[in-house]
Design a protein around this motif. Structure first.
Motif, short mmCIF file in Angstrom:
data_model
loop_
_atom_site.label_atom_id
_atom_site.label_comp_id
_atom_site.label_asym_id
_atom_site.label_seq_id
_atom_site.Cartn_x
_atom_site.Cartn_y
_atom_site.Cartn_z
N ALA A 1 -8.31 -4.80 -14.90
CA ALA A 1 -6.86 -4.77 -15.02
C ALA A 1 -6.42 -3.35 -15.38
CB ALA A 1 -6.40 -5.75 -16.09
N PHE A 2 -5.26 -2.97 -14.86
CA PHE A 2 -4.73 -1.64 -15.17
C PHE A 2 -3.22 -1.69 -15.22
CE2 PHE A 2 -4.33 -1.85 -10.63
CZ PHE A 2 -3.18 -1.12 -10.34
N MET A 3 -2.64 -0.73 -15.89
CA MET A 3 -1.21 -0.51 -15.87
C MET A 3 -0.98 0.98 -16.03
SD MET A 3 2.02 -2.13 -17.83
CE MET A 3 1.90 -3.56 -16.78
N ASN A 4 -0.30 1.55 -15.06
CA ASN A 4 0.04 2.97 -15.11
C ASN A 4 1.56 3.09 -15.17
OD1 ASN A 4 -2.62 3.97 -14.92
ND2 ASN A 4 -2.61 3.60 -12.74
N GLU B 1 0.00 12.94 -8.04
CA GLU B 1 -1.33 13.06 -8.63
C GLU B 1 -2.36 12.45 -7.68
OE1 GLU B 1 -1.67 9.81 -11.87
OE2 GLU B 1 0.44 10.35 -11.76
N GLU B 2 -3.61 12.62 -8.01
CA GLU B 2 -4.64 12.07 -7.15
C GLU B 2 -4.67 10.55 -7.25
OE1 GLU B 2 -9.43 12.29 -6.41
OE2 GLU B 2 -8.44 13.92 -7.47
N ARG B 3 -4.57 9.92 -6.10
CA ARG B 3 -4.60 8.45 -6.05
C ARG B 3 -6.01 7.96 -6.32
NH1 ARG B 3 -2.91 4.95 -0.71
NH2 ARG B 3 -3.47 2.94 -1.56
N PRO B 4 -6.15 6.93 -7.17
CA PRO B 4 -7.48 6.38 -7.43
C PRO B 4 -8.14 5.90 -6.14
CG PRO B 4 -5.87 5.48 -8.95
CD PRO B 4 -5.11 6.25 -7.92
N LYS B 5 -9.43 6.04 -6.04
CA LYS B 5 -10.16 5.68 -4.84
C LYS B 5 -10.74 4.26 -4.94
CE LYS B 5 -10.62 10.16 -3.12
NZ LYS B 5 -9.30 10.61 -3.41
N VAL B 6 -9.89 3.32 -5.29
CA VAL B 6 -10.29 1.93 -5.41
C VAL B 6 -9.23 1.05 -4.74
CG1 VAL B 6 -11.60 2.25 -7.56
CG2 VAL B 6 -9.18 1.68 -7.67
N ALA B 7 -9.64 -0.14 -4.36
CA ALA B 7 -8.69 -1.11 -3.81
C ALA B 7 -7.96 -1.78 -4.97
CB ALA B 7 -9.43 -2.14 -2.98
N VAL B 8 -6.68 -2.04 -4.79
CA VAL B 8 -5.91 -2.68 -5.84
C VAL B 8 -5.02 -3.78 -5.27
CG1 VAL B 8 -5.83 -0.59 -7.26
CG2 VAL B 8 -3.93 -1.09 -5.74
N ARG B 9 -4.74 -4.75 -6.12
CA ARG B 9 -3.66 -5.73 -5.92
C ARG B 9 -2.76 -5.51 -7.11
NH1 ARG B 9 -5.71 -11.64 -4.94
NH2 ARG B 9 -3.57 -11.83 -4.24
N ALA B 10 -1.49 -5.23 -6.85
CA ALA B 10 -0.64 -4.80 -7.95
C ALA B 10 0.80 -5.27 -7.80
CB ALA B 10 -0.67 -3.27 -8.06
N VAL B 11 1.52 -5.15 -8.91
CA VAL B 11 2.96 -5.31 -8.93
C VAL B 11 3.55 -3.94 -9.26
CG1 VAL B 11 2.89 -7.73 -9.62
CG2 VAL B 11 3.10 -5.97 -11.37
N ILE B 12 4.79 -3.76 -8.84
CA ILE B 12 5.48 -2.51 -9.15
C ILE B 12 6.79 -2.86 -9.82
CG2 ILE B 12 6.61 -2.31 -6.89
CD1 ILE B 12 5.89 0.79 -7.21
N VAL C 1 6.52 1.56 -13.23
CA VAL C 1 5.26 1.01 -13.69
C VAL C 1 4.54 0.35 -12.51
CG1 VAL C 1 6.33 -1.15 -14.43
CG2 VAL C 1 4.20 -0.44 -15.46
N LEU C 2 3.22 0.50 -12.49
CA LEU C 2 2.37 -0.12 -11.48
C LEU C 2 1.19 -0.73 -12.21
CD1 LEU C 2 1.85 -0.32 -8.30
CD2 LEU C 2 0.23 1.53 -8.69
N GLY C 3 0.96 -2.02 -12.02
CA GLY C 3 -0.14 -2.67 -12.71
C GLY C 3 -0.69 -3.83 -11.92
N GLY C 4 -1.95 -4.15 -12.17
CA GLY C 4 -2.60 -5.25 -11.47
C GLY C 4 -4.09 -5.23 -11.70
N VAL C 5 -4.83 -5.43 -10.61
CA VAL C 5 -6.29 -5.47 -10.68
C VAL C 5 -6.85 -4.46 -9.69
CG1 VAL C 5 -8.34 -6.89 -10.30
CG2 VAL C 5 -6.32 -7.89 -11.36
N ALA C 6 -7.76 -3.64 -10.18
CA ALA C 6 -8.49 -2.68 -9.33
C ALA C 6 -9.89 -3.23 -9.09
CB ALA C 6 -8.58 -1.31 -10.02
N HIS C 7 -10.35 -3.09 -7.86
CA HIS C 7 -11.69 -3.54 -7.49
C HIS C 7 -12.56 -2.29 -7.45
CE1 HIS C 7 -9.80 -7.17 -5.32
NE2 HIS C 7 -8.86 -6.53 -5.98
N SER C 8 -13.45 -2.19 -8.42
CA SER C 8 -14.26 -0.98 -8.53
C SER C 8 -15.72 -1.31 -8.84
CB SER C 8 -13.69 -0.09 -9.63
OG SER C 8 -14.46 1.08 -9.77
N SER D 1 0.84 -1.21 0.00
CA SER D 1 0.00 0.00 0.00
C SER D 1 0.87 1.25 0.00
CB SER D 1 -0.97 -0.01 1.17
OG SER D 1 -0.28 -0.08 2.39
N GLN D 2 2.03 1.19 0.63
CA GLN D 2 2.96 2.33 0.61
C GLN D 2 3.50 2.57 -0.80
OE1 GLN D 2 3.22 -0.21 2.88
NE2 GLN D 2 2.62 0.84 4.75
N ASP D 3 3.77 1.49 -1.54
CA ASP D 3 4.22 1.63 -2.92
C ASP D 3 3.18 2.34 -3.77
OD1 ASP D 3 6.68 0.23 -2.59
OD2 ASP D 3 5.66 -1.69 -2.90
#
Length: 124
Positions: free
Chosen positions: A53-56, A20-31, A40-47, A10-12
């Motif tokens: 799936a997302f990748m930023n 920038e504004e952090r998305p207001k969803v729960a995520v499981r991700a890799v960095i 790069v940060l990507g994984g699954v957002a629960h919305s 969660s700190q990552d």
């Protein structure tokens, strides 16, 4: 230059979105990091009851194509496989390789020429 891909904490996630504004969803991700800096940060957002799936990527991240693919594979292997419910992805408009990239990692379009894809569990 050293690179590293690992499960994000969660700190990552907070640090990745610090500017920038952090998305207001729960995520499981890799960095994915280069010399200790998040790229790069990507994984699954629960919305709203769906899994997306997302990748930023930070500016300049596309020059680290190998790291992006390593992060993608780790997300697919260690995050996507944990879900029984469908995982959706949206094709990035204007990015020519988006369809090929999504298909390569196991997503298929819900309809021909559509923007929404669904991940198919793959046996390895």
């Amino acid at each position: 230059m050293t690179s590293n891909v690992r499960i994000a904490t969660s700190q990552d996630v907070a640090f990745f979105y610090a500017d920038e504004e952090r998305p207001k969803v729960a995520v499981r991700a890799v960095i994915g990091e280069v010399d200790g800096n998040p790229v790069v940060l990507g994984g699954v957002a629960h919305s709203r009851g769906a899994f997306v799936a997302f990748m930023n990527m930070k500016p300049g991240a596309q020059s680290h194509a190998r790291l992006i693919m390593q992060a993608t594979r780790k997300a697919a292997d260690e995050i996507f496989t944990k879900y029984r419910a469908p995982i959706y992805a949206y094709k990035e408009e204007g990015l020519e390789s988006a369809d090929r990239y999504l298909r390569h990692i196991g997503f298929i379009p819900l309809e021909d020429g559509g923007e929404v894809y669904i991940w198919q569990r793959q046996s390895r």
